[in-house]
Design an enzyme around this catalytic site. Structure first.
Site, mmCIF file in Angstrom:
data_model
loop_
_atom_site.group_PDB
_atom_site.id
_atom_site.type_symbol
_atom_site.label_atom_id
_atom_site.label_comp_id
_atom_site.label_asym_id
_atom_site.label_seq_id
_atom_site.Cartn_x
_atom_site.Cartn_y
_atom_site.Cartn_z
ATOM 1 N N SER A 132 43.372 34.418 36.307
ATOM 2 C CA SER A 132 44.183 34.529 37.522
ATOM 3 C C SER A 132 45.182 33.379 37.507
ATOM 4 O O SER A 132 45.829 33.140 36.493
ATOM 5 C CB SER A 132 43.284 34.512 38.760
ATOM 6 O OG SER A 132 44.039 34.755 39.934
ATOM 7 N N HIS A 180 44.961 38.881 37.422
ATOM 8 C CA HIS A 180 45.435 39.189 38.766
ATOM 9 C C HIS A 180 46.956 39.138 38.774
ATOM 10 O O HIS A 180 47.559 38.132 38.414
ATOM 11 C CB HIS A 180 44.905 38.166 39.774
ATOM 12 C CG HIS A 180 43.439 38.267 40.009
ATOM 13 N ND1 HIS A 180 42.747 37.398 40.820
ATOM 14 C CD2 HIS A 180 42.515 39.147 39.550
ATOM 15 C CE1 HIS A 180 41.478 37.729 40.855
ATOM 16 N NE2 HIS A 180 41.309 38.787 40.085
ATOM 17 N N ASP A 240 36.297 36.130 41.473
ATOM 18 C CA ASP A 240 36.302 37.353 40.679
ATOM 19 C C ASP A 240 35.812 37.046 39.265
ATOM 20 O O ASP A 240 36.227 36.067 38.649
ATOM 21 C CB ASP A 240 37.723 37.946 40.629
ATOM 22 C CG ASP A 240 37.737 39.386 40.152
ATOM 23 O OD1 ASP A 240 36.653 39.993 40.016
ATOM 24 O OD2 ASP A 240 38.849 39.908 39.916
#
Length: 207
Positions: A27, A54, A146
């Site tokens: 991310s 992401h 995540d």
């Protein structure tokens, strides 16, 4: 996974022609980590790499171009039904989520509810089910948690879990959340993660 046991190590062997599949979650700050990882990874490792990053729906990603500057491994943007092949990098397209079933990457539209979006967990859990001991989960720089649920599934199915160390990560939320599960096999900087994978896949490197 028992890293000291060759039988438990993911990768090719004379009895297993299916590749090790490396699911990489990243991310915020993840691009730099990905560049370092793939710069250190040989082009003939025999492994398949699936990158789940992401991305804002409105953000135009240049990851494909940037990664090709760091590696000669072919980089592909996934299309629905793409069959995973060794010595290849697969990128999640914007506005999509992805799972793997029977060695094929399947895409669905991403939910508009951001609270429901955990694309790294989603992919890693499907990878654990599909590849078992051939699955490798890598969690790189990022905020939030995540990946931390997906790596539990990968570990439970005999796969290997590697996480970027908090010192080298620009954002340590995802690495620390992953490490807190107690299911992480190694915590290393990105280049060292690549070197560890080369070591642990053993005889798969030459195939």
């Amino acid at each position: 996974m028992n890293l000291a046991s060759p039988q438990a190590t993911p990768g090719h062997s004379s009895h297993n022609t299916q590749p090790t599949i490396v699911g990489i979650g990243a991310s915020a700050g993840g691009l730099e980590a990905l560049e370092a990882f793939f710069h250190a990874m040989p082009s003939d490792s025999g492994m398949s790499f699936v990158v789940i990053q992401h991305l804002s729906p409105d953000f135009k990603s240049h990851m494909e171009e940037l990664l090709t500057r760091q590696t000669s491994i072919p980089v592909y943007r996934v299309e629905d039904g793409t069959a995973v092949q060794p010595n290849a990098i697969y990128l999640l397209p914007p506005k999509k989520e992805m799972v793997i079933r029977e060695g094929k990457l399947l895409l669905t539209d991403r939910s508009h509810d951001r609270s429901l979006n955990h694309p790294i967990d989603l992919f890693l859990s499907s990878l654990a089910e599909d590849a078992g001991a051939r699955a490798v989960a890598v969690v790189l720089s990022g905020t939030g948690s995540d990946g931390s649920r997906g790596i539990v599934d990968v570990s439970a199915n005999g796969g290997l879990v590697l996480v970027q160390d908090s010192t080298s990560a620009k954002f340590d939320g995802m690495p620390l959340s992953a490490t807190a599960t107690g299911k992480v096999d190694l915590v290393l900087p990105p280049a060292a993660i690549a070197e560890a994978l080369i070591k642990f896949t053993g005889d798969g490197i030459s195939n």
